[in-house]
Design an enzyme around this catalytic site. Sequence first.
Site, PDB file in Angstrom:
ATOM      1  N   ALA A   1     -40.742 -40.645  26.373  1.00 64.78           N
ATOM      2  CA  ALA A   1     -40.638 -42.225  26.720  1.00 64.78           C
ATOM      3  C   ALA A   1     -42.259 -42.607  26.452  1.00 64.78           C
ATOM      4  CB  ALA A   1     -40.331 -42.176  28.398  1.00 64.78           C
TER       5      ALA A   1
ATOM      6  N   ASP B   1     -37.750 -44.018  35.804  1.00 63.23           N
ATOM      7  CA  ASP B   1     -37.429 -43.184  36.712  1.00 63.23           C
ATOM      8  C   ASP B   1     -37.583 -41.689  36.390  1.00 63.23           C
ATOM      9  OD1 ASP B   1     -36.174 -41.926  38.791  1.00 63.23           O
ATOM     10  OD2 ASP B   1     -34.202 -42.311  38.236  1.00 63.23           O
TER      11      ASP B   1
ATOM     12  N   CYS C   1     -39.751 -39.255  42.104  1.00 68.20           N
ATOM     13  CA  CYS C   1     -39.059 -38.177  43.181  1.00 68.20           C
ATOM     14  C   CYS C   1     -39.819 -37.077  43.763  1.00 68.20           C
ATOM     15  CB  CYS C   1     -37.771 -37.793  42.430  1.00 68.20           C
ATOM     16  SG  CYS C   1     -38.140 -36.883  41.000  1.00 68.20           S
TER      17      CYS C   1
HETATM   18  N1  SAH Z   1     -32.792 -42.387  35.966  1.00 68.54           N
HETATM   19  C1  SAH Z   1     -32.022 -41.239  36.082  1.00 68.54           C
HETATM   20  C2  SAH Z   1     -32.476 -39.877  36.290  1.00 68.54           C
HETATM   21  C3  SAH Z   1     -33.703 -39.603  35.559  1.00 68.54           C
HETATM   22  S1  SAH Z   1     -33.999 -37.728  35.746  1.00 68.54           S
HETATM   23  C4  SAH Z   1     -30.617 -41.954  36.802  1.00 68.54           C
HETATM   24  O1  SAH Z   1     -30.736 -42.591  37.305  1.00 68.54           O
HETATM   25  O2  SAH Z   1     -29.668 -40.965  36.657  1.00 68.54           O
HETATM   26  C5  SAH Z   1     -34.965 -37.528  34.526  1.00 68.54           C
HETATM   27  C6  SAH Z   1     -34.602 -37.504  33.188  1.00 68.54           C
HETATM   28  O3  SAH Z   1     -35.758 -37.629  32.330  1.00 68.54           O
HETATM   29  C7  SAH Z   1     -34.004 -36.476  32.396  1.00 68.54           C
HETATM   30  O4  SAH Z   1     -32.702 -36.867  31.814  1.00 68.54           O
HETATM   31  C8  SAH Z   1     -34.770 -35.684  31.334  1.00 68.54           C
HETATM   32  O5  SAH Z   1     -34.038 -35.359  30.260  1.00 68.54           O
HETATM   33  C9  SAH Z   1     -35.602 -37.100  31.043  1.00 68.54           C
HETATM   34  N2  SAH Z   1     -36.930 -36.868  30.504  1.00 68.54           N
HETATM   35  C10 SAH Z   1     -37.966 -35.854  30.985  1.00 68.54           C
HETATM   36  N3  SAH Z   1     -39.111 -36.039  30.337  1.00 68.54           N
HETATM   37  C11 SAH Z   1     -38.816 -37.151  29.562  1.00 68.54           C
HETATM   38  C12 SAH Z   1     -39.877 -37.487  28.539  1.00 68.54           C
HETATM   39  N4  SAH Z   1     -41.251 -37.119  28.492  1.00 68.54           N
HETATM   40  N5  SAH Z   1     -39.289 -38.636  27.846  1.00 68.54           N
HETATM   41  C13 SAH Z   1     -38.026 -39.259  27.967  1.00 68.54           C
HETATM   42  N6  SAH Z   1     -37.078 -38.656  28.777  1.00 68.54           N
HETATM   43  C14 SAH Z   1     -37.618 -37.479  29.767  1.00 68.54           C
END
Ligand code: SAH
Length: 374
Positions: A260, A280, A320
Site C-alpha cells: 500500500a 484499514d 485494530c
Molecule cells: N479491510 C479489510 C481487512 C484488512 S486486514 C476488511 O475490511 O476485510 C489487513 C490486510 O492488509 C490483509 O489482507 C493483508 O494482506 C494486507 N496487508 C498487510 N500489509 C500490507 C501492505 N504493506 N500493503 C498492502 N496490504 C497489506
Amino acid sequence: MRGHPWVFREGVARMPEVEPGDVVSVEGADGRALGLALCDPGGAIAVRMLSSPEADEAALVRARLASAFDLRARLFASGETTAYRLLNGEGDGLPGIVVDRYADVAVARLDGEAPARFFTRHLGAFVAALHAAGVVSVGARRADARAGEVKIEDLEGEVPRDVLVREHRMKMWVDLHHGQKTGAFLDQRESRRRVRELAAGRRVLNLFSYAGGFSLAAAQGGATHTTSVDLAAGGHKTGARSFQENGLDPRAHAWITADAFTFLEGARARGEAWDLVICDPPSFAHNERSRARGLAAYRKLHAAAAAVLARGGALCAASCSSHVTHDDFLSTLDVAATGRALRLHELTGPPADHPITPAWPEGRYLKFAWLTEL
Ligand code: SAH
C-alpha cells in the site's frame, strides 16, 4: 480489582498445582473470594476470571452461552445479516473463546492452551447450544495460527471451504480455510455500512482490502469505480466472487496486488486522486514497546493517503491495535500529520455483537474514523 478479566503471572501470589484449563476459586490479597477463574499456570495471562458466584462449571458455561446467543438472536432477528460474532470471549464471560457464525457454520478461535482445553472439556455444551441456534457445522482455529497456513479443525459436521453470507443484505463470500481472523472481519460491519452510504457517485480507493468488503460496500452504494489494494492476491479472488454474487462486474473495477505504501507513492507521482479513501491496515503496534514505532507508521500512512484525496474528499481510517488509544489515533489524523484540514464526523468501534467489559482496555482495540475535508 475493578473487573479486569485477567491476572498476569507476576500478579499471582500463590498458584496451586493445576493444569492449563483447570478452573479454580480465586482469593484477593485480603482473603475475599473473587470467584472462579480459568488457569494457565505457565502462561503470561495466568488467570482469566469467570467472575461468577456460580459454583458449578458446567452450569456456568450453559448460562453464559444461553445469554450470549439470546442477545445475538435479538440483534439479528431480521435475517438481513447472517455473519456475526456469537461469543466474544471475555466480553461474554467465557474468556479466550471467540465463536463467529457464518450462516450455518460456526468457527471458534481459542486464545491459548487454557481456553482451548476449557473449550474441549465443554464441547458438548457448545455444540448443543450451536445446534439449537441453527448451526450445522462447527470448526476451530487457534488464534496464533498464521494466515494462509491454517486449517480449520472439524469438530462437528464438515466446515466447508467457503460460505456465502449476508451482511445488511449484501452478499459476501467468506474463505474459511485461508481467511484471516475466523474468515472475515466482522468487527467492521457497521463501518462497511457507513462506506456504502458515503460512496454514491464517488471514486473509491480501498487500501489493505483483503476480501474486498469495503470495495463491495462502496460499489453497492453506487461508487463509480473502486480500486482495491492488498499485498496478498488471494483476497481479490474472493472479492471478485462477491461482486458477481451481487450483480456487479468485478472487471469494471481495479484489483491491485501491491504494498500500500508503494502504491500510494506511485499514485501521488502520477497525480491520481480519489473522492473516498479507506485505510484499514493490520496492526502496526503489537505491544507497548512497538507503540511509538506503530504511531509513526500510522502517521506516515495517513499522510500518504491524504495526499491522494481529491479536494473535499473523505478519508475513512481504521486501527485494530489495542496499544493505540483513541486519542493517539486521532493525533495521526490531524492537520500536522496529514497536511489536510479534516473534520471528524465519527469515531466508532466494533458493533454490539463484540461486547467487552468496561475495565478491559485490551478489548477496546478497533477504531474507525470518518473524516472529510472542509
Ligand atoms: N479491510 C479489510 C481487512 C484488512 S486486514 C476488511 O475490511 O476485510 C489487513 C490486510 O492488509 C490483509 O489482507 C493483508 O494482506 C494486507 N496487508 C498487510 N500489509 C500490507 C501492505 N504493506 N500493503 C498492502 N496490504 C497489506
